[in-house]
Design a protein around this motif. Sequence first.
Motif, mmCIF file in Angstrom:
data_model
loop_
_atom_site.group_PDB
_atom_site.id
_atom_site.type_symbol
_atom_site.label_atom_id
_atom_site.label_comp_id
_atom_site.label_asym_id
_atom_site.label_seq_id
_atom_site.Cartn_x
_atom_site.Cartn_y
_atom_site.Cartn_z
ATOM 1 N N LYS A 115 -30.244 4.454 15.991
ATOM 2 C CA LYS A 115 -30.294 2.995 16.028
ATOM 3 C C LYS A 115 -31.493 2.435 16.786
ATOM 4 O O LYS A 115 -31.824 1.267 16.621
ATOM 5 C CB LYS A 115 -29.020 2.451 16.684
ATOM 6 C CG LYS A 115 -27.774 2.681 15.898
ATOM 7 C CD LYS A 115 -26.625 2.027 16.618
ATOM 8 C CE LYS A 115 -25.375 2.057 15.782
ATOM 9 N NZ LYS A 115 -24.318 1.256 16.383
ATOM 10 N N ASP A 142 -31.182 -1.209 15.274
ATOM 11 C CA ASP A 142 -30.415 -1.365 14.039
ATOM 12 C C ASP A 142 -29.132 -2.118 14.380
ATOM 13 O O ASP A 142 -28.219 -1.572 14.988
ATOM 14 C CB ASP A 142 -30.102 0.008 13.442
ATOM 15 C CG ASP A 142 -29.255 -0.069 12.184
ATOM 16 O OD1 ASP A 142 -29.027 -1.180 11.683
ATOM 17 O OD2 ASP A 142 -28.830 1.000 11.715
ATOM 18 N N HIS A 144 -26.998 -3.308 12.255
ATOM 19 C CA HIS A 144 -26.070 -3.123 11.131
ATOM 20 C C HIS A 144 -25.889 -4.396 10.306
ATOM 21 O O HIS A 144 -24.844 -4.611 9.719
ATOM 22 C CB HIS A 144 -24.710 -2.609 11.605
ATOM 23 C CG HIS A 144 -24.756 -1.190 12.060
ATOM 24 N ND1 HIS A 144 -25.040 -0.133 11.219
ATOM 25 C CD2 HIS A 144 -24.581 -0.648 13.284
ATOM 26 C CE1 HIS A 144 -25.012 0.984 11.899
ATOM 27 N NE2 HIS A 144 -24.743 0.710 13.158
ATOM 28 N N TRP A 149 -34.492 -2.082 11.373
ATOM 29 C CA TRP A 149 -34.474 -2.157 12.831
ATOM 30 C C TRP A 149 -35.113 -3.500 13.183
ATOM 31 O O TRP A 149 -36.189 -3.838 12.695
ATOM 32 C CB TRP A 149 -35.283 -1.033 13.469
ATOM 33 C CG TRP A 149 -34.713 0.335 13.284
ATOM 34 C CD1 TRP A 149 -33.685 0.898 13.973
ATOM 35 C CD2 TRP A 149 -35.146 1.332 12.356
ATOM 36 N NE1 TRP A 149 -33.446 2.172 13.534
ATOM 37 C CE2 TRP A 149 -34.345 2.464 12.539
ATOM 38 C CE3 TRP A 149 -36.135 1.375 11.372
ATOM 39 C CZ2 TRP A 149 -34.495 3.620 11.803
ATOM 40 C CZ3 TRP A 149 -36.291 2.519 10.639
ATOM 41 C CH2 TRP A 149 -35.472 3.624 10.849
#
Length: 168
Positions: A115, A142, A144, A149
């Motif tokens: 992430k 990240d 989501h 990113w």
Amino acid sequence: MKYLFALILAFFCFSCTKKETAVDPLITAEHKRIESLNVIRTKINDSIALKNSINKFESLEGKHKLSFSTEENLPFKGEIFFESVGGDKYNVEGSATSGKNTLKIKGKIRRVSKKHLNFEGEITQNIGGKSYKRTGKTTFFDEHKANFWRLQNKVNGEGFVDYIDIHF
């Protein structure tokens, strides 16, 4: 003549003798021990360097989409290029444009998790004729929300929120 012959004979006897050099066996043994330790250290350092050069995560090398948008403007589209330097570290350079407005990114990224991308370098924006420059360390994360990113340092020099995204 006898003296001359004796003198020549004495000269050859003393000049042809091999001079012995004193060799200290302790120094030689110590040098051999140190050299063997250096060989072992070199092998260990080489194996550590090899392990550090291997990526822990999938490679990001190559081109990726770069986008930029503010609360007021349409999104910019561009590309960012990742060049691998080993061990999840990359040199990056890219740009995005929308009309006269531009975004340029140049620096280094280290992927520390799936992430997180740690960025160190320079981000230059030219929006409406005003230039903004960000330097130093920051993170792309990240969130989501989609496959990208997002830069976590979102507030620009004017106090407005910018969304700079690197797509995967």
